[in-house]
Design an enzyme around this catalytic site. Structure first.
Site, PDB file in Angstrom:
ATOM      1  N   ASP A  38       0.831  -1.205   0.000  1.00 14.36           N
ATOM      2  CA  ASP A  38       0.000   0.000   0.000  1.00 14.36           C
ATOM      3  C   ASP A  38       0.867   1.257   0.000  1.00 14.36           C
ATOM      4  O   ASP A  38       1.989   1.241   0.503  1.00 14.36           O
ATOM      5  CB  ASP A  38      -0.929  -0.034   1.228  1.00 14.36           C
ATOM      6  CG  ASP A  38      -2.128   0.894   1.087  1.00 14.36           C
ATOM      7  OD1 ASP A  38      -2.361   1.425  -0.021  1.00 14.36           O
ATOM      8  OD2 ASP A  38      -2.827   1.091   2.094  1.00 14.36           O
ATOM      9  N   HIS A  55       2.380   3.462  -9.003  1.00 11.22           N
ATOM     10  CA  HIS A  55       2.118   2.051  -9.309  1.00 11.22           C
ATOM     11  C   HIS A  55       3.272   1.451 -10.118  1.00 11.22           C
ATOM     12  O   HIS A  55       3.660   0.308  -9.910  1.00 11.22           O
ATOM     13  CB  HIS A  55       0.807   1.903 -10.081  1.00 11.22           C
ATOM     14  CG  HIS A  55      -0.398   2.322  -9.286  1.00 11.22           C
ATOM     15  ND1 HIS A  55      -0.608   1.916  -7.998  1.00 11.22           N
ATOM     16  CD2 HIS A  55      -1.455   3.129  -9.594  1.00 11.22           C
ATOM     17  CE1 HIS A  55      -1.739   2.442  -7.546  1.00 11.22           C
ATOM     18  NE2 HIS A  55      -2.266   3.186  -8.495  1.00 11.22           N
ATOM     19  N   LEU A 149      10.320 -20.531  -5.319  1.00 12.45           N
ATOM     20  CA  LEU A 149       9.357 -19.645  -4.643  1.00 12.45           C
ATOM     21  C   LEU A 149       8.008 -19.635  -5.369  1.00 12.45           C
ATOM     22  O   LEU A 149       7.947 -19.515  -6.595  1.00 12.45           O
ATOM     23  CB  LEU A 149       9.919 -18.217  -4.635  1.00 12.45           C
ATOM     24  CG  LEU A 149       8.983 -17.131  -4.079  1.00 12.45           C
ATOM     25  CD1 LEU A 149       9.020 -17.116  -2.553  1.00 12.45           C
ATOM     26  CD2 LEU A 149       9.352 -15.760  -4.614  1.00 12.45           C
TER      27      LEU A 149
HETATM   28  C1  IPE Z   1      -5.585  -2.637  -0.218  1.00 10.53           C
HETATM   29  O1  IPE Z   1      -5.213  -1.316  -0.366  1.00 10.53           O
HETATM   30  C2  IPE Z   1      -5.573  -3.320  -1.541  1.00 10.53           C
HETATM   31  C3  IPE Z   1      -4.254  -3.503  -2.147  1.00 10.53           C
HETATM   32  C4  IPE Z   1      -3.109  -3.208  -1.625  1.00 10.53           C
HETATM   33  C5  IPE Z   1      -4.270  -4.099  -3.452  1.00 10.53           C
HETATM   34  P1  IPE Z   1      -6.283  -0.143  -0.510  1.00 10.53           P
HETATM   35  O2  IPE Z   1      -5.501   1.099  -0.636  1.00 10.53           O
HETATM   36  O3  IPE Z   1      -7.241  -0.455  -1.581  1.00 10.53           O
HETATM   37  O4  IPE Z   1      -7.045  -0.232   0.885  1.00 10.53           O
HETATM   38  P2  IPE Z   1      -7.878   0.856   1.661  1.00 10.53           P
HETATM   39  O5  IPE Z   1      -8.889   1.410   0.716  1.00 10.53           O
HETATM   40  O6  IPE Z   1      -6.926   1.907   2.115  1.00 10.53           O
HETATM   41  O7  IPE Z   1      -8.472   0.115   2.808  1.00 10.53           O
HETATM   42  C1  IPE Z   2      -1.543   0.307  -3.360  1.00  2.46           C
HETATM   43  O1  IPE Z   2      -1.343   1.674  -3.380  1.00  2.46           O
HETATM   44  C2  IPE Z   2      -1.836  -0.258  -4.725  1.00  2.46           C
HETATM   45  C3  IPE Z   2      -3.238  -0.647  -4.925  1.00  2.46           C
HETATM   46  C4  IPE Z   2      -4.188  -0.639  -4.031  1.00  2.46           C
HETATM   47  C5  IPE Z   2      -3.602  -1.083  -6.247  1.00  2.46           C
HETATM   48  P1  IPE Z   2      -2.537   2.707  -3.373  1.00  2.46           P
HETATM   49  O2  IPE Z   2      -2.898   3.012  -4.779  1.00  2.46           O
HETATM   50  O3  IPE Z   2      -3.647   2.237  -2.519  1.00  2.46           O
HETATM   51  O4  IPE Z   2      -1.839   3.968  -2.729  1.00  2.46           O
HETATM   52  P2  IPE Z   2      -2.457   4.959  -1.666  1.00  2.46           P
HETATM   53  O5  IPE Z   2      -2.956   4.132  -0.521  1.00  2.46           O
HETATM   54  O6  IPE Z   2      -3.547   5.702  -2.343  1.00  2.46           O
HETATM   55  O7  IPE Z   2      -1.301   5.826  -1.267  1.00  2.46           O
HETATM   56 MG    MG Z   3      -4.081   2.429  -0.571  1.00  3.92          MG
END
Ligand code: IPE
Ligand code: IPE
Ligand code: MG
Length: 258
Positions: A38, A55, A149
């Site tokens: 995240d 990303h 892995l």
């Molecule tokens: C969880 O992250 C999903 C992934 C890392 C793929 P999100 O960014 O979607 O989660 P919330 O919305 O903060 O809970």
């Molecule tokens: C995690 O990073 C990747 C996915 C959930 C696909 P985020 O896109 O949720 O990044 P933040 O949480 O908005 O910083």
């Molecule tokens: Mg996120």
């Protein structure tokens, strides 16, 4: 205040200590490590870049951490890449995220094959765009005999959807006489989940400072050790993985015993 309580025990996180791979390898390594990757969006925002840049950078980190996990002898690395709730994001971001598996695999599949990595996917892949599904299937196919892995991507994965589907399948098997209610044990339920061939995670890592599961492996994480860090996923390094494993090695897993 709350942060202190809910985060890692003091001294576990953000310590300036440098962990050496050799030291970590002296103690048991978690067999299955799961990561909620995240913070890509916030990483980009801090740099005034579009979220997609975060990303993209996150994808490079996936490669780096996969290689390192393999070196450490971790058996399974599960990576939460796209949740069933992530479809709520702007269309352009979802489209970009759906291109990433192809980009990742086009660039790295030869290396993954070279390193004996076995690619797998959990999640509802039927709902993915055709091009995404094709890339993923190709990787699964081309690495299916690899014995190193297990790199398990959670793509369009949601634990509640997974459990709901399992309940439906169990009900159908009772209806058609293949199962009786008495046969429903914890092992049987596990065998109806998308993770049926995988052991439960020993260690769960979530980056970016969010202290929640966001619908990830609710059943499977029942006795997993959790490790949270404020580090954003694109900034995550081998050193952070060692730090998480060092914390894991200090934990006393009781599984309800004494
Ligand atoms: C969880 O992250 C999903 C992934 C890392 C793929 P999100 O960014 O979607 O989660 P919330 O919305 O903060 O809970
Ligand atoms: C995690 O990073 C990747 C996915 C959930 C696909 P985020 O896109 O949720 O990044 P933040 O949480 O908005 O910083
Ligand atoms: Mg996120």
């Amino acid at each position: 205040m709350f942060n202190k309580i809910w985060k890692n025990k003091e001294g576990e996180s953000s310590s300036p200590l440098v962990y050496a791979k050799e030291d970590i390898l002296q103690h048991p390594i978690p067999k299955h490590v799961a990561i909620i990757m995240d913070g890509n969006g916030r990483w980009a925002k801090k740099r005034a870049l579009p979220r997609a840049a975060g990303h993209y950078e996150g994808m490079q980190v996936v490669r780096k951490i996969t290689r390192f996990a393999n070196e450490l002898g971790i058996k399974i690395l599960s990576l939460y890449a796209f949740s069933t709730e992530n479809w709520k994001r702007p269309k352009s971001e979802v489209e970009y995220l759906m291109k990433l598996p192809e980009q990742f695999l086009t660039t790295f599949l030869p290396e993954l094959i070279e390193e004996n990595v076995n690619v797998r996917v959990i999640g509802n892949t039927e709902q993915l765009p055709e091009h995404t599904r094709r890339a993923v299937e190709k990787a699964i196919n081309e690495t299916k005999d690899n014995t190193g892995l297990i790199l398990n991507f959670a793509l369009n994965y949601g634990s509640r959807a997974e459990i709901t589907y399992a309940v439906q399948q169990i009900a159908k098997d009772i209806q058609n006489g293949r199962l009786s209610p008495e046969q429903i044990t914890e092992e049987l339920v596990s065998s109806y989940l998308m993770t049926k061939d995988l052991m439960d995670p020993d260690l769960l890592i979530r980056t970016s400072g969010e202290i929640r599961l966001s619908n990830f492996m609710l059943w499977q994480l029942a006795y997993t050790e959790f490790w949270f860090t404020d580090v954003l996923w694109p900034d995550f390094t081998e050193q952070h993985l060692l730090e998480a494993i060092a914390a894991f090695q200090k934990r006393n897993r009781r599984f309800g015993g004494v």
